[in-house]
Design a protein around this motif. Structure first.
Motif, PDB file in Angstrom:
ATOM      1  N   HIS A 130      15.815 -26.865  17.692  1.00  0.00           N
ATOM      2  CA  HIS A 130      15.390 -26.697  19.094  1.00  0.00           C
ATOM      3  C   HIS A 130      13.955 -27.103  19.400  1.00  0.00           C
ATOM      4  CE1 HIS A 130      14.192 -22.234  18.083  1.00  0.00           C
ATOM      5  NE2 HIS A 130      13.771 -23.097  17.189  1.00  0.00           N
ATOM      6  N   TYR A 155      13.768 -18.588   6.746  1.00  0.00           N
ATOM      7  CA  TYR A 155      12.882 -19.062   5.682  1.00  0.00           C
ATOM      8  C   TYR A 155      12.622 -17.940   4.686  1.00  0.00           C
ATOM      9  CZ  TYR A 155      12.622 -22.489   9.273  1.00  0.00           C
ATOM     10  OH  TYR A 155      13.009 -23.399  10.226  1.00  0.00           O
ATOM     11  N   ASP A 188      16.611 -17.509  17.879  1.00  0.00           N
ATOM     12  CA  ASP A 188      15.719 -17.855  16.777  1.00  0.00           C
ATOM     13  C   ASP A 188      14.349 -17.237  17.106  1.00  0.00           C
ATOM     14  OD1 ASP A 188      15.481 -20.336  14.546  1.00  0.00           O
ATOM     15  OD2 ASP A 188      13.589 -19.856  15.561  1.00  0.00           O
ATOM     16  N   VAL A 189      13.561 -16.896  16.080  1.00  0.00           N
ATOM     17  CA  VAL A 189      12.297 -16.191  16.346  1.00  0.00           C
ATOM     18  C   VAL A 189      11.268 -17.087  17.043  1.00  0.00           C
ATOM     19  CG1 VAL A 189      10.917 -16.619  14.244  1.00  0.00           C
ATOM     20  CG2 VAL A 189      10.857 -14.365  15.347  1.00  0.00           C
ATOM     21  N   HIS A 190      11.497 -18.410  16.951  1.00  0.00           N
ATOM     22  CA  HIS A 190      10.589 -19.348  17.619  1.00  0.00           C
ATOM     23  C   HIS A 190      11.168 -19.748  18.980  1.00  0.00           C
ATOM     24  CE1 HIS A 190      10.071 -19.870  13.202  1.00  0.00           C
ATOM     25  NE2 HIS A 190       8.805 -19.717  13.551  1.00  0.00           N
ATOM     26  N   ASP A 229      15.426 -15.971  11.504  1.00  0.00           N
ATOM     27  CA  ASP A 229      14.003 -15.752  11.219  1.00  0.00           C
ATOM     28  C   ASP A 229      13.355 -14.561  11.942  1.00  0.00           C
ATOM     29  OD1 ASP A 229      14.220 -17.389  13.439  1.00  0.00           O
ATOM     30  OD2 ASP A 229      13.149 -19.089  12.568  1.00  0.00           O
ATOM     31  N   GLY A 231      17.026 -21.215  12.460  1.00  0.00           N
ATOM     32  CA  GLY A 231      16.053 -21.123  11.381  1.00  0.00           C
ATOM     33  C   GLY A 231      16.199 -19.892  10.511  1.00  0.00           C
TER      34      GLY A 231
END
Ligand SMILES: [Zn+2]
Length: 306
Positions: free
Chosen positions: A120, A278, A158-160, A235, A276
């Motif tokens: 994204h 990680y 997503d955290v972003h 994430d 995402g």
């Protein structure tokens, strides 16, 4: 009934072992779904690479050709953070094809899950943050251009922030974009989604679920999408290396149930992408499995899937 699943064995393109992107996660996720009995042979679908005309509904020819020929300027390449080797270029085109296929399968069966996707931060003219092409934006534009849907919604957890997706659909009333993300996280410069939910660092399960659950059902009822494209990035997990939120495994699983149930109980088909995540690989694969567990249960409850 069970969700349709989309995967290609070329998704885990080889990277130098020192690279920080967890590229093996796609292959390991496929393996884990089979080993845990979460997938049977009839659920699998294999995508083809996206044709150029689909890509060009979002990205400029100059950009996708330069990337695919490994002739981007160094600064542009560095911003992406992945090397344009032939296997990586191939998996990039395949993954866009995969999200389009997942969206089509969701329309047919009510629910479908992609074992990749959610890139994204990919803008029309440049990539960023491990994102090269914006698969969800391409899928939305393909379905709209084919007249398969008139309204759809992107739910990006997503955290972003889903910055590029937000920008691509600004001024497009047929696509509603919703992003809930850690306010202080990458990207530093945020875009405007139709609805942004910027969250404070350290947020835990309960307030997170209240925040998302407090707006999502109403958004769906107001916009009445014919398809939801759901980025189920893991994430926001407390152990994630790049996240800043404090969700637990149980919190992520409840989140995924919340989103899928909000769609399916209103008869809205939903396609998921993994987004995402990680961390060390075994833990990361377990986290990405959560959305498949939720989808498996929700498909049964709502009699969706194949
Ligand atoms: Zn992310």
């Amino acid at each position: 009934m069970r969700p349709a699943l989309v995967y290609h064995p070329a998704y885990s393109a080889p990277l130098p072992s020192s690279h920080r992107f967890p590229m093996a996660k796609f292959r390991l996720l496929h393996q884990a779904l089979q080993q845990r009995g979460l997938a049977s042979a009839d659920q699998w679908h294999r995508p083809l690479p996206a044709p150029r005309r689909w890509l060009e509904l979002v990205h400029s020819r100059t950009y996708h050709q330069a990337f695919s020929r490994n002739s981007l300027e160094r600064q542009q390449q560095r911003r992406i953070g992945l090397p344009a080797t032939p296997p990586l270029v191939r998996r990039t085109w395949l993954s866009v094809g995969g999200t389009v296929l997942t969206a089509r399968l969701a329309l047919q069966h009510g629910i479908a899950c992609h074992l990749a996707g959610g890139t994204h931060h990919a803008f029309p003219e440049h990539g960023s943050g491990f994102c090269i092409f914006n698969d969800v934006a391409v899928a939305a534009r393909v379905l709209l251009s084919e007249g398969l849907v008139q309204r759809l919604m992107v739910v990006d957890l997503d955290v972003h922030q889903g910055d590029a997706t937000a920008l691509i659909f600004q001024g497009e009333p047929r696509v509603l974009t919703f992003s809930a993300h850690a306010a202080s996280n990458f990207p530093a410069r945020k875009q405007s989604s139709d609805l942004d939910l910027p969250l404070p660092d350290g947020l835990e399960d309960e307030p997170y679920l209240e925040a998302v659950g407090g707006v999502l059902p109403e958004l769906i009822e107001q916009h009445r999408p014919q398809l939801v494209l759901y980025n189920a990035g893991v994430d926001p997990h407390r152990r994630d290396r790049l996240g800043r939120l404090e969700l637990s495994d149980a919190g992520l699983l409840r989140r995924d149930h919340l989103v899928l149930d909000a769609c399916l109980r209103r008869g809205v088909p939903v396609a998921t992408v993994i987004g995402g995540g990680y961390d060390a690989l075994p833990e990361l694969v377990e986290r990405h499995l959560l959305v498949f567990r939720a989808a498996t249960d929700q498909a049964r409850l709502h009699r969706a899937g194949i």
